[in-house]
Scaffold this motif. Structure first.
Motif: not given
Length: 437
Positions: A379-392, A395-400, A408-412, A414-418
């Motif tokens: 339920g927290d809203i987070v900002k994730a800055v991924v610098t390495t890997g396939k999901k560089v 992302y901003v959204g609600r997390i599970a 998992n982050i629910s963004t505008k 769609g759902l970004i997993q892992g």
């Protein structure tokens, strides 16, 4: 864009300012972000200026409630928002729980305390422990009032609100159902209510029931025509554009829509729907008024007709939040330029269940007792800055959250997993609501 709220060092509200000014203050380290939703900054330096009083306006509804903050002296609309209630979701959850418990009690027949009517039928003099107190509301209705009350208190902390306006929506449900009702037939209910046309506009989404066209003059249409025995009951009325009304004439609706059976089924089903929205508003309107009066602020009430008059006189678009801005006699000439609504959805705080069930009520998975993982909770809203890997990316959204640290982050988009917890930074703690502009 909407104004930004400002509070001083002592957390006292100041005048809302243009979004360009907070950017400059944040850049110069003279302010810090205090809250993301609604966006509020707190000053790090002493600042003295006369603060103008504001008025909070509320347009309550069964599914959506509009909120607006207006400066009565200038007519400027400072802030607007829409709250999406979860009353019907609560009702469905309670019904589901009732069915599951009933099934379980039938399988495990240990003694249960009798229900309220059985308690008194057996001659008990003492009141039943489950007896409801005066002013009790169903949880689905109470949640609507609690949502509005919560946001009134939140906005009072960041804006100098000195008055409140509420639309006392009234539906004369018995008159809507039976236009010929009179005298003793009323039993209960108010004699003053919305006109049938206003109710039909809401029920049929302000569009022609036969062709779906919008933004044209609509006429009240009898689904089963009067010439063939149709009544004036609200369940026999719909809205139609002039072209469809003339084309249908006195035809039976089944004959008129025989080539479109899907639309026919939809119209007949929607016409017979119970007036649950009207009932929810009727039940909660005075309870909400009493809740607002506990703030010790002057509360102005206005009718739905006055709200529509104020809106049409100023050619303001029809939305929940603009309806809120037009509530009451105090409405000045409004300045709505650049207003950006905050869309608030009530999600609740989750569930205390430690075991999830399938649709038949049998347990099928376990839930962890631990709510926090690596400092985050679902339920927290987070900002994730991924610098390495396939999901560089950013992302901003609600997390599970998961105990493994892979979120998992629910963004505008769609759902970004892992996404690893190492890349996440919380920008808004879980508060039972989700937000978007």
């Amino acid at each position: 864009m909407s104004k930004v709220f400002v509070i001083d060092i002592n957390k006292k509200p100041l005048n809302p300012i243009h979004p360009a000014q907070p950017r400059q203050l944040l850049r110069n380290k003279k302010a810090a972000v205090y809250r993301r939703f609604p966006f509020t900054i707190i000053l790090k330096v002493t600042f003295t200026t006369p603060v103008q009083p504001l008025r909070l306006k509320i347009d309550p509804g069964s599914q959506m409630t509009g909120i607006a903050i207006v400066n009565d002296s200038t007519g400027e609309v400072v802030f607007v928002a829409e709250i999406k209630h979860r009353g019907f979701a609560i009702r469905d959850s309670l019904n589901s729980r009732k069915q599951l418990r009933r099934s379980r009690r039938n399988r495990k027949t240990r003694y249960r305390q009798p229900p309220l009517h059985e308690w008194f039928r057996k001659g008990n003099k003492q009141p039943c422990p489950k007896q409801r107190h005066a002013g009790w509301l169903a949880p689905s209705l109470r949640s609507r009032i609690d949502n509005i009350k919560t946001w009134v208190e939140r906005l009072r902390k960041v804006a100098l609100i000195e008055a409140i306006s509420q639309e006392l929506v009234r539906f004369d449900m018995q008159l809507i159902r039976n236009p010929n009702i009179q005298g003793k037939e009323y039993q209960q209910g108010t004699l003053f209510g919305y006109e049938t046309r206003e109710y039909l506009l809401e029920k049929w989404n302000r569009q022609c029931a036969y062709c779906g066209i919008k933004d044209v003059p609509l006429q009240i249409e009898h689904i089963h025509c009067r010439a063939k025995g149709g009544s004036n009951s609200i369940t026999n009325l719909t809205l139609s554009c002039e072209k469809c009304n003339l084309k249908k004439g006195t035809k039976d609706i089944k004959e008129f829509l025989k080539k479109d059976p899907t639309r026919l089924e939809k119209i007949l089903k929607q016409a017979k729907q119970p007036l649950i929205d009207a009932a929810a508003v009727n039940t909660t309107r005075f309870a909400l008024l009493e809740a607002l009066r506990t703030t010790n602020l002057p509360v102005e009430t206005g009718s739905g007709g006055l709200t529509k008059f104020n809106r049409t006189q100023q050619s303001i678009p029809k939305t929940h939040y603009f309806d809120a801005a037009c509530v009451g006699q105090s409405t000045p000439i409004l300045n709505i330029k650049g207003v950006r609504p905050l869309l608030i959805t009530a999600n609740g705080y989750g569930t205390r269940q430690i075991c999830r069930t399938d649709k038949y009520g049998f347990p099928n998975r376990h839930c962890s007792r631990t709510k926090f993982h690596f400092g985050f909770q679902t339920g927290d809203i987070v900002k994730a800055v991924v610098t390495t890997g396939k999901k560089v990316g950013e992302y901003v959204g609600r997390i599970a959250t998961r105990a493994t640290g892979s979120f998992n982050i629910s963004t505008k988009a769609g759902l970004i997993q892992g996404i690893s917890h190492k890349y996440c930074k919380r920008i808004h703690a879980k508060d039972g609501y989700s937000y978007e502009f």
